[in-house]
Design a protein around this motif. Structure first.
Motif, PDB file in Angstrom:
ATOM      1  N   LEU B  54       0.707  -1.165   0.019  1.00 16.29           N
ATOM      2  CA  LEU B  54       0.130   0.001   0.065  1.00 16.29           C
ATOM      3  C   LEU B  54       0.703   1.271   0.040  1.00 16.29           C
ATOM      4  O   LEU B  54       0.523   2.434  -0.642  1.00 16.29           O
ATOM      5  N   ASN B  55       1.945   1.213   0.643  1.00 16.21           N
ATOM      6  CA  ASN B  55       2.832   2.301   0.827  1.00 16.21           C
ATOM      7  C   ASN B  55       3.420   2.706  -0.483  1.00 16.21           C
ATOM      8  O   ASN B  55       3.350   4.179  -0.721  1.00 16.21           O
ATOM      9  N   ALA B  56       3.499   1.963  -1.652  1.00 16.80           N
ATOM     10  CA  ALA B  56       3.964   2.230  -2.802  1.00 16.80           C
ATOM     11  C   ALA B  56       2.819   2.438  -3.729  1.00 16.80           C
ATOM     12  O   ALA B  56       3.031   2.350  -4.989  1.00 16.80           O
ATOM     13  N   THR B 437      -4.455   8.346   5.474  1.00 17.61           N
ATOM     14  CA  THR B 437      -4.739   7.695   7.052  1.00 17.61           C
ATOM     15  C   THR B 437      -4.717   6.342   7.306  1.00 17.61           C
ATOM     16  O   THR B 437      -4.199   5.816   7.962  1.00 17.61           O
ATOM     17  N   ALA B 438      -5.640   5.812   6.601  1.00 15.33           N
ATOM     18  CA  ALA B 438      -5.812   4.373   6.531  1.00 15.33           C
ATOM     19  C   ALA B 438      -4.516   3.379   6.306  1.00 15.33           C
ATOM     20  O   ALA B 438      -4.104   2.659   7.223  1.00 15.33           O
ATOM     21  N   THR B 439      -3.669   4.024   5.375  1.00 16.25           N
ATOM     22  CA  THR B 439      -2.685   3.380   4.717  1.00 16.25           C
ATOM     23  C   THR B 439      -1.309   3.547   6.002  1.00 16.25           C
ATOM     24  O   THR B 439      -0.825   2.395   6.511  1.00 16.25           O
ATOM     25  N   THR B 440      -1.310   4.772   6.716  1.00 15.51           N
ATOM     26  CA  THR B 440      -0.566   4.968   7.713  1.00 15.51           C
ATOM     27  C   THR B 440      -1.046   3.950   9.043  1.00 15.51           C
ATOM     28  O   THR B 440       0.033   3.667   9.592  1.00 15.51           O
ATOM     29  N   THR B 441      -2.105   4.068   9.250  1.00 15.33           N
ATOM     30  CA  THR B 441      -2.595   3.238  10.435  1.00 15.33           C
ATOM     31  C   THR B 441      -2.268   1.649  10.320  1.00 15.33           C
ATOM     32  O   THR B 441      -1.776   0.993  11.149  1.00 15.33           O
ATOM     33  N   LEU B 442      -2.639   1.252   9.139  1.00 20.90           N
ATOM     34  CA  LEU B 442      -2.194  -0.089   8.606  1.00 20.90           C
ATOM     35  C   LEU B 442      -0.566  -0.545   8.626  1.00 20.90           C
ATOM     36  O   LEU B 442      -0.270  -1.549   8.998  1.00 20.90           O
ATOM     37  N   THR B 443       0.075   0.489   8.306  1.00 24.12           N
ATOM     38  CA  THR B 443       1.411   0.389   8.179  1.00 24.12           C
ATOM     39  C   THR B 443       2.082   0.193   9.626  1.00 24.12           C
ATOM     40  O   THR B 443       2.718  -0.614  10.060  1.00 24.12           O
ATOM     41  N   ALA B 470      -8.505  -4.117   1.800  1.00 25.36           N
ATOM     42  CA  ALA B 470      -9.452  -4.387   0.446  1.00 25.36           C
ATOM     43  C   ALA B 470     -10.073  -2.894   0.143  1.00 25.36           C
ATOM     44  O   ALA B 470     -10.241  -2.484  -1.031  1.00 25.36           O
ATOM     45  N   ALA B 471     -10.414  -2.122   1.299  1.00 27.21           N
ATOM     46  CA  ALA B 471     -11.361  -0.828   0.912  1.00 27.21           C
ATOM     47  C   ALA B 471     -10.363   0.054   0.474  1.00 27.21           C
ATOM     48  O   ALA B 471     -10.614   1.046  -0.250  1.00 27.21           O
ATOM     49  N   VAL B 472      -9.078   0.093   0.986  1.00 31.62           N
ATOM     50  CA  VAL B 472      -8.048   1.435   0.320  1.00 31.62           C
ATOM     51  C   VAL B 472      -7.783   0.680  -1.068  1.00 31.62           C
ATOM     52  O   VAL B 472      -7.848   1.676  -1.958  1.00 31.62           O
ATOM     53  N   GLN B 473      -7.605  -0.465  -1.303  1.00 28.34           N
ATOM     54  CA  GLN B 473      -7.302  -0.766  -2.893  1.00 28.34           C
ATOM     55  C   GLN B 473      -8.755  -0.545  -3.665  1.00 28.34           C
ATOM     56  O   GLN B 473      -8.594   0.065  -4.625  1.00 28.34           O
ATOM     57  N   LYS B 474      -9.780  -0.668  -3.116  1.00 26.24           N
ATOM     58  CA  LYS B 474     -10.938  -0.351  -3.697  1.00 26.24           C
ATOM     59  C   LYS B 474     -11.002   1.250  -3.903  1.00 26.24           C
ATOM     60  O   LYS B 474     -11.495   1.660  -4.996  1.00 26.24           O
ATOM     61  N   ALA B 475     -10.967   1.845  -3.039  1.00 30.91           N
ATOM     62  CA  ALA B 475     -10.748   3.413  -3.109  1.00 30.91           C
ATOM     63  C   ALA B 475      -9.661   3.697  -4.479  1.00 30.91           C
ATOM     64  O   ALA B 475     -10.299   4.794  -5.091  1.00 30.91           O
TER      65      ALA B 475
END
Lengths: 511, 555
Positions: B54-56, B437-443, B470-475
């Motif tokens: 997700l980071n990339a 935000t979601a990416t940072t939280t997940l990381t 999945a939601a991040v990717q969908k977004a």
């Protein structure tokens, strides 16, 4: 706080007519009152009551606008669909024997009882959330209320306000006898007052004096009341009450005397401009038994006579708005002894379940005159799970105080008065007829010493068990893995030589 | 006698060796796995590689633009080429690990009959009402009409027009390079109406390094599922002022329309309160020249904290609260003015604090004191107050005043005080912020779980993590295909799921379980058991080696 930036340019188009707010009668009123009662023991009790009445239906309106009613509590009423909320924090114990019956009764520690609206589906969840929110608002440990100390009384704790139908499943009651009441509970309580502690009677509420008392009890009562005489719509009433008992003020000459300044280290300077009524009552009833008379200075403009708590009392009244004035058990054994059998009785007993709910015993008894009734409960001491002990288990465990609610026949018949007009200290508990008055008494919380284990025990047990296992294992292991072979006895050890030496000395043949 | 005795002893020795080896085997084959299994912390598998992927992530924000050409807008031979699609893509240079690309997908087509008719009408307003009727445009999309070079729809010196809905009008040209020139104008207009670096930089303010965007940019409110707006009237002197405000009416008339226009961005709840005897924390200075009091700009930060203790926390919800305070200064300190950094009084007499709210000082008309005795009845002019508060509300949400390209006519906001494309822009920014935000939280969750092996990962935490990924990717996908509304919803779900996983209390259960205590419990059993086994093994090993060496010597 981030840096505040002046707002420079504002361009905004707003359609709509210029709306001037039209004058309307105030929808909320504030009455405040202080009753000072010299107690029979010589101590002085002061009881504050602040009553905010709001003519609004909190549960209907989507956007809520608050004026005198505090927003924090109003939001609670609408969010958790409350019908009534009664919360009290008390430090000390009201000694009825020396002080006489109190106006406001409360148990030591924190007490919370709440009636929810019929529309609430999951009462226990709301109760849990509500107690958590209240613990945040009042900085108290109400978050320790859970199913183990919550009961649903079935006969007592009827709603004090307007109620249609009393289904007791919407009632929850909990007491935390361990709760220590301190300044941090008083500050948020004071913040709820419209005049904060800047004007009116609330000026006297200074924490360092209020907690130098032998009894301190502060409470919040929220209930719906009738808006008008015909009761066509409801209003919400918030009562904030605070009672303190000061020790007797005795001077060196043995003369008792007290003043507002001595009690509170403050004096009243101005009325709260928001209050529609602001009064101080001083009990000047003379106690006949020790021929004491009270003299009040400045002399009161009016006096008020009425029957409260079964006796005729006279109060000196000072109206601040008048400008002239200011310048866990295992076995339960019931033993009831009556001199005459009771006519009707009601016993409700809900046994405890370990770690789920406490015992609840409710009894409706008619006590004959001059009799002693003893209710005793036998219990066994048991060991708790070791994680359930409090950090200081040798302090003991509190058992919540018992509650005695009674209708006491009045000595003097009181004349029926308009409930809305009578002073606040009279009108909290509804009275059905004037020949009796309502009293709720609390006993002291019981401190029980449970057997406390040695908390290093688990580790000791582990060590001991392991040692035993290791010793057994070691000998077993040795037995199985070592090689044993018979060895010829050698020609004698040290003992044998010694024995031979002695034998030679005695002249006996050696071994 | 000696020979059979020695043989028996040898037999004993071999039996002893076997017993010791058997003990060791049982301890290793049975004891160790049993101990391992019973003391293991349950850790559900997590998509670590996907999280680091997700980071990339490359965010490609697609803005679908429909460009409609009227009959005389471009030369005829150019019109023959219609319809076709042009894609204009560029990087948004931000110092952020995520690459963000902005992609304007322009679909050129000829005007339909009714559009021709509408654009030949006399005025822009009429044309707009006719054009708006037939179809509703999707969130995030834009429609640009290209009109003929000498159309009277726009004033002669204006090259383009931006409407309150998702439409704009651009003047065409009869030139050989007509499509290129018109294309450039369309991009200019589209940038003003959709994505700009400023908007994205402000949205990502929390995730960017401090240097560039920290002090001069106002940080907008963090994205959340809902917001609470509280209007408070502070009356520090109820003895002198009897202040009334028609807040019910003002909220109904001005605030609710604005919030219902914004409702796509979150749930809003509004309430109000009046606080008496609430004073500012700063004593205003007296200015003898104008015989008035003033609050200097540098003292404004100290104003808020003392007031805040009286505002009361919001007990009923967990949403962020925006406070709007109307302060009626006490008689002894009025009139009170707020000064800016240069010492000049601020015309609105108000200031705002990012992510907190706004304060406005409302001075009582001095004429009121002459007429009657105290307390003076004060009726607050809600139009004046709400103008300021609504403008502050826009700023707090990060809806800045639009930056218009040169020679561009702007129609102005609708009656709610918000254009549709401003809302779209807010949704773009919020979606990007949510994804970040979601990416940072997940990381950080993945990092934490990787670092501390004691943390129990339950199945429901793991499923929240999977859902968030999945939601991040969908977004990201929805953003790339230009579906703004569904992208925003997916990004909100990503934030909610990731935060729920991150703050799950079950993660903390075994966190405090230090190693020294573990050893203290294990040693009393393990040490006495392990030492004989190890010693026997060493002895056996030494003897075996000796017996191997012996034959060598004899050889």
């Amino acid at each position: 706080m981030a840096a505040a930036l002046p707002l420079a340019v504002l361009v905004l188009l707003l359609l709509g007519l210029v709306g001037r707010g039209h004058a309307e009668p105030p929808r909320d009123t504030l009455r405040e009152e202080l009753v000072i009662t010299p107690l029979p023991s010589g101590d002085v009790a002061a009881t504050f009551q602040f009553r905010t009445r709001w003519d609004s239906d909190l549960q209907r309106e989507e956007v809520s606008h608050y004026r005198l009613f505090p927003k924090a509590l109003g939001q609670l009423i609408s969010k958790y669909s409350l019908r009534e909320l009664h919360l009290s924090f008390t430090q000390g114990f009201w000694r009825t024997r020396y002080w006489g019956p109190p106006f406001l009764q409360a148990p030591s520690g924190a007490e919370l009882w709440v009636w929810f609206q019929d529309s609430v589906t999951d009462v226990d969840k709301s109760w849990k959330e509500l107690s958590n929110v209240l613990s945040g608002i009042f900085c108290a440990s109400l978050n320790f209320i859970d199913s183990t100390n919550t009961v649903t009384p079935t006969a007592s704790f009827k709603p004090l306000g307007l109620a249609n139908g009393t289904d007791h499943s919407f009632l929850r009651y909990a007491v935390l006898p361990r709760e220590v009441v301190c300044t941090e509970n008083l500050t948020p309580w004071k913040k709820l007052l419209p005049c904060s502690s800047k004007a009116g009677l609330s000026v006297l509420l200074k924490a360092d004096r209020l907690f130098h008392t032998s009894y301190h009890s502060q409470a919040v009562h929220i209930r719906p009341v009738c808006r008008n005489a015909r009761c066509t719509s409801i209003s919400w009433e918030l009562r904030q009450t605070l009672s303190v008992v000061y020790d007797a003020f005795v001077t060196a000459q043995g003369k008792k005397d007290w003043s507002l300044f001595r009690m509170f280290s403050r004096t009243l300077t101005e009325p709260c401009p928001l209050a529609s009524e602001s009064r101080v009552y001083v009990d000047i009833t003379s106690y006949s038994q020790d021929n004491e008379t009270l003299e009040v200075n400045p002399p009161p403009t009016t006096t008020y006579q009425d029957v409260t708590l079964g006796t005729r009392k006279t109060y000196a009244v000072y109206d601040l708005l008048d400008t002239a004035v200011i310048n866990n058990s295992r076995n339960l054994n019931l033993q009831l002894k009556w001199k005459s059998p009771p006519e009707n009785g009601y016993v409700h007993y809900q046994p405890a379940q370990d770690r789920l709910q406490p015992h609840l015993l409710e009894m409706l008894i008619q006590l004959p005159a001059n009799s002693a009734t003893k209710v005793s409960i036998q219990f066994e001491r048991a060991l708790l799970k070791w994680t359930e002990y409090t950090p200081d288990p040798n302090h003991g465990f509190y058992v919540s105080p018992s509650v005695l609610s009674a209708l006491v026949p009045s000595v003097v018949a009181a004349k029926p008065v308009d409930w809305e007009e009578s002073p606040l200290f009279k009108s909290l508990y509804p009275v059905s007829d004037s020949s009796s008055y309502f009293v709720r008494l609390y006993t002291e919380p019981l401190l029980v010493n449970l057997p406390t284990p040695d908390f290093s025990m688990p580790y000791n047990v582990i060590c001991l068990t392991c040692t035993v296992v290791a010793v057994c294992y070691g000998s077993f292991y040795n037995l199985l893995t070592r090689t044993f072979h018979i060895e010829e006895p050698s020609t004698g050890g040290l003992a044998k030589r010694l024995a031979n030496l002695i034998r030679r000395a005695r002249g006996v043949p050696p071994l | 006698m000696a020979a059979p005795g020695a043989a028996a002893t040898d037999l004993e020795v071999v039996r002893g060796k076997r017993a010791a080896l058997f003990f060791a085997a049982v301890a290793i084959l049975l004891g160790l796995p049993l101990w391992w299994k019973t003391t293991e912390t349950y850790r559900a598998p997590l998509p670590y590689s996907q999280i680091s992927g997700l980071n990339a992530l490359q965010l490609r924000l697609t803005v679908p633009i429909t460009v409609v050409f009227t009959r005389e807008s471009v030369p005829l031979d150019d019109q023959e080429k219609l319809p076709f699609t042009v894609v204009h893509e560029r990087d948004i240079p931000l110092k952020y690990k995520m690459k963000i690309k902005c992609r304007f997908q322009k679909a050129y087509r000829r005007a339909l009959e009714h559009e021709e008719e509408a654009l030949s009408l006399g005025s822009m307003q009429e044309a707009e009402t006719v054009l708006a009727e037939p179809q509703k445009q999707a969130e995030g999309s834009l429609t640009v009409y290209v009109i003929s070079e000498n159309s009277s729809l726009l004033p002669q010196d204006m090259m383009s027009y931006i409407g309150p809905e998702r439409t704009a009008v651009v003047r065409g040209i009869t030139h050989r390079e007509a499509f290129n020139i018109v294309g450039r104008r369309v991009i200019q207009v589209a940038q003003a109406m959709s994505l700009t670096e400023d908007v994205l930089a402000a949205a990502l303010a929390d995730h960017l390094p401090e240097d560039k965007w920290s002090s001069d940019k106002r940080r907008p409110l963090k994205s959340s599922l809902g917001y609470e707006i509280t209007f408070s009237l502070l009356n520090p002197d109820p003895k002198s002022h009897d202040v009334h405000w028609d807040i019910e009416g003002a909220v109904r008339r001005y605030v609710q329309p604005f919030l219902s226009a914004l409702s796509a961005a979150g749930n809003f709840s509004v309430d109000s309160q009046i606080l008496y005897y609430a004073v500012l924390g700063v004593n205003p200075r007296f200015d003898p020249a104008s015989s008035s009091y003033y609050l200097a700009a540098h003292s404004l930060p100290h104003v808020i904290n003392p007031v805040e203790s009286r505002l009361g926390s919001s007990a009923a919800s967990l949403y962020p609260v925006l406070n709007f305070l109307l302060y009626v200064p006490e008689l002894a300190h009025s009139p009170l003015y707020i000064q800016d950094k240069d010492g000049a009084p601020v015309p609105t007499n108000a200031f705002h604090s990012p992510r907190w709210g706004g304060i406005m000082v409302y001075n009582v008309d001095p004429k009121a004191y002459n007429a009657s005795e105290l307390p003076v009845r004060v009726e607050v002019d809600m139009v004046q107050v709400m103008e300021v508060f609504l403008a502050q509300l826009r700023l707090l949400f990060g809806i800045a005043q639009p930056q218009m390209p040169l020679k561009c006519l702007f129609s102005g906001s609708k009656s709610e005080g918000l254009t549709t494309w401003e809302l779209d822009r807010l949704l773009w920014a919020r979606s990007v912020e949510n994804v970040a935000t979601a990416t940072t939280t997940l990381t950080s969750l993945a990092q934490l779980l990787g670092k501390i092996s004691n943390i129990v990962i339950k199945d429901d935490v793991a499923s929240e993590v999977y859902r968030a990924v999945a939601a991040v990717q969908k977004a990201a996908e929805e953003l790339a295909s230009g579906h703004l509304a569904s992208a925003f919803i997916a990004s909100q779900e990503a934030v909610t799921s990731s935060e729920r996983a991150f703050f799950d209390p079950s993660l903390l259960h075994l966190l405090y379980f230090p190693d020294d205590q573990k050893f203290a419990i294990y040693i009393p059993l393990f040490l006495p058991m392990a030492v004989p086994i190890l010693l026997s093994l060493v002895k056996i090993f030494l003897e075996t080696r000796k017996s191997w060496k012996k034959p060598e010597k004899t050889d």
